[in-house]
Scaffold this motif. Sequence first.
Motif, short mmCIF file in Angstrom:
data_model
loop_
_atom_site.label_atom_id
_atom_site.label_comp_id
_atom_site.label_asym_id
_atom_site.label_seq_id
_atom_site.Cartn_x
_atom_site.Cartn_y
_atom_site.Cartn_z
N GLU A 147 0.75 -1.16 -0.10
CA GLU A 147 -0.11 0.01 -0.09
C GLU A 147 0.79 1.24 0.08
O GLU A 147 0.64 2.17 -0.79
N LEU A 148 1.84 1.21 0.93
CA LEU A 148 2.77 2.29 0.91
C LEU A 148 3.56 2.50 -0.34
O LEU A 148 3.70 3.37 -0.96
N ALA A 149 3.67 1.36 -1.19
CA ALA A 149 4.72 1.26 -2.52
C ALA A 149 3.80 1.89 -3.46
O ALA A 149 4.22 2.38 -4.48
N LYS A 203 10.26 7.64 0.50
CA LYS A 203 9.24 6.47 1.28
C LYS A 203 8.73 5.62 0.26
O LYS A 203 8.85 4.36 0.59
N ARG A 204 8.08 6.15 -0.78
CA ARG A 204 7.57 5.09 -1.66
C ARG A 204 8.67 4.24 -2.41
O ARG A 204 8.35 2.83 -2.41
N SER A 205 9.86 4.84 -2.46
CA SER A 205 11.01 4.03 -3.14
C SER A 205 11.38 2.99 -2.08
O SER A 205 11.73 1.79 -2.47
N GLU A 206 11.46 3.45 -0.92
CA GLU A 206 11.93 2.45 0.23
C GLU A 206 10.90 1.28 0.43
O GLU A 206 11.32 0.11 0.34
N ALA A 207 9.52 1.68 0.42
CA ALA A 207 8.56 0.70 0.46
C ALA A 207 8.73 -0.39 -0.56
O ALA A 207 8.34 -1.59 -0.31
N ILE A 208 8.96 -0.07 -1.65
CA ILE A 208 8.88 -1.02 -2.98
C ILE A 208 10.01 -1.79 -2.81
O ILE A 208 10.05 -3.16 -2.95
N LYS A 209 11.16 -1.32 -2.37
CA LYS A 209 12.52 -2.22 -2.00
C LYS A 209 12.25 -3.19 -1.00
O LYS A 209 12.60 -4.27 -0.98
N LEU A 210 11.67 -2.69 0.07
CA LEU A 210 11.24 -3.48 1.19
C LEU A 210 10.22 -4.53 0.89
O LEU A 210 10.46 -5.68 1.24
N TYR A 211 9.21 -4.23 0.09
CA TYR A 211 8.04 -5.30 -0.27
C TYR A 211 8.79 -6.36 -1.13
O TYR A 211 8.61 -7.49 -0.73
N ALA A 212 9.66 -6.02 -2.18
CA ALA A 212 10.19 -7.09 -3.02
C ALA A 212 11.23 -8.15 -2.06
O ALA A 212 11.14 -9.05 -2.27
N ARG A 213 12.00 -7.28 -1.05
CA ARG A 213 12.86 -8.32 -0.14
C ARG A 213 11.84 -8.83 0.81
O ARG A 213 12.23 -10.20 0.95
N ALA A 214 10.95 -8.40 1.22
CA ALA A 214 10.21 -9.08 2.23
C ALA A 214 9.44 -10.29 1.30
O ALA A 214 9.21 -11.50 1.93
N ARG A 215 8.88 -10.10 0.15
CA ARG A 215 8.14 -11.10 -0.71
C ARG A 215 9.36 -12.04 -0.83
O ARG A 215 8.91 -13.43 -1.08
N ALA A 216 10.50 -11.89 -1.23
CA ALA A 216 11.67 -13.08 -1.55
C ALA A 216 11.84 -13.53 -0.37
O ALA A 216 12.18 -14.95 -0.27
N GLY A 247 16.56 2.51 -11.14
CA GLY A 247 16.25 3.46 -10.36
C GLY A 247 15.05 4.08 -10.28
O GLY A 247 14.02 3.90 -10.89
N GLY A 248 14.53 4.88 -9.18
CA GLY A 248 13.35 5.57 -8.99
C GLY A 248 12.44 4.75 -8.61
O GLY A 248 12.37 3.49 -8.65
N PRO A 249 11.09 5.37 -7.90
CA PRO A 249 10.04 4.47 -7.53
C PRO A 249 9.26 4.03 -8.72
O PRO A 249 9.20 4.33 -9.78
N ASP A 250 8.60 2.81 -8.25
CA ASP A 250 7.69 2.07 -9.16
C ASP A 250 6.68 1.31 -8.69
O ASP A 250 6.47 1.44 -7.56
N HIS A 251 6.08 0.40 -9.49
CA HIS A 251 5.22 -0.36 -9.05
C HIS A 251 5.76 -1.64 -8.42
O HIS A 251 6.65 -2.40 -8.89
#
Length: 280
Positions: free
Chosen positions: A164-166, A186-199, A231-235
């Motif tokens: 949701e944050l991402a 924050k959005r960028s961080e959340a996307i990275k954290l989400y991918a790593r958490a999913r992994a 780079g940059g925020p994304d989906h």
Amino acid sequence: MWSIKFVPGEYYKRSEIHDQFGGNRQRGISASAKEPVIFIFSGASGAQYGYSDDWNEEKTLFMYTGEGQIGDQVFSMGNKALRDHVNNSKDVLLFHHSKNGLYRFDDQLTLIGYETKQSLDREGNMREVIQFVFESSSYLTRSVEEELEGNKLTYDRSLDELKELALQDTSNGHDSVQMKRVKVRKRSEAIKLYARARADGTCEACEQPEPFEAKSGSSLEVHHMYRLSDGGPDHPEHVAAICPNCHARIHRGVDGMEYNETLIERILDKEDPFRMKYIH
Ligand SMILES: [Zn+2]
Ligand SMILES: [Zn+2]
């Protein structure tokens, strides 16, 4: 997909860029129809209409005036493409006019926000112009990585919360530039954290446990499966957390594109195990 890698400071022939990527050959903002990329060709002509496109002193923020030389500038074509680039998952690449059709590649940009201002047009009439505020994507990526390293990935949130944050829309609202920068970060961080958490400690490409324990908590790298750069925020569904080996294989291996395709399939399955599959 990765056949051209633009190097900051290098000069490129505009016609050759369009030969490869398509897009309008004259406009300052040119969106490729073939690849998820929007080019900004910044020229010297802006200054005479009462605005100039420039970096701030620290070279972290780039101010860019939208297109349209007469009358109010509106969100259509290039201006719309720039406004929506984060949500549409497109890279923005900044080039500066040099001479003889040569343009110097400067940086990749991430939109922080925009404001509208009053300014004279070419015919001397007051009109509204759009001023975009971009952040250097390389600076943004660097600061996000540093931020995550500092936090040792202890953002204690569920996958759903991170997602949701991402997905937060950062382009609207009347926040200050400073506030918007925080949101984009924050959005960028959340996307990275989400991918790593999913992994969850396993490379999402080769499905092996992560190869070593990193100072930042995870040695998995966040790779963007559809864009030219990471780079940059994304989906959040467009990225994967993969081991450095798989990452190098995708970007530099002879079978990089095929390997990336396999990864795309894996992530689609992970995100929606019940999705319909094509049967060959
Ligand atoms: Zn791997
Ligand atoms: Zn990558």
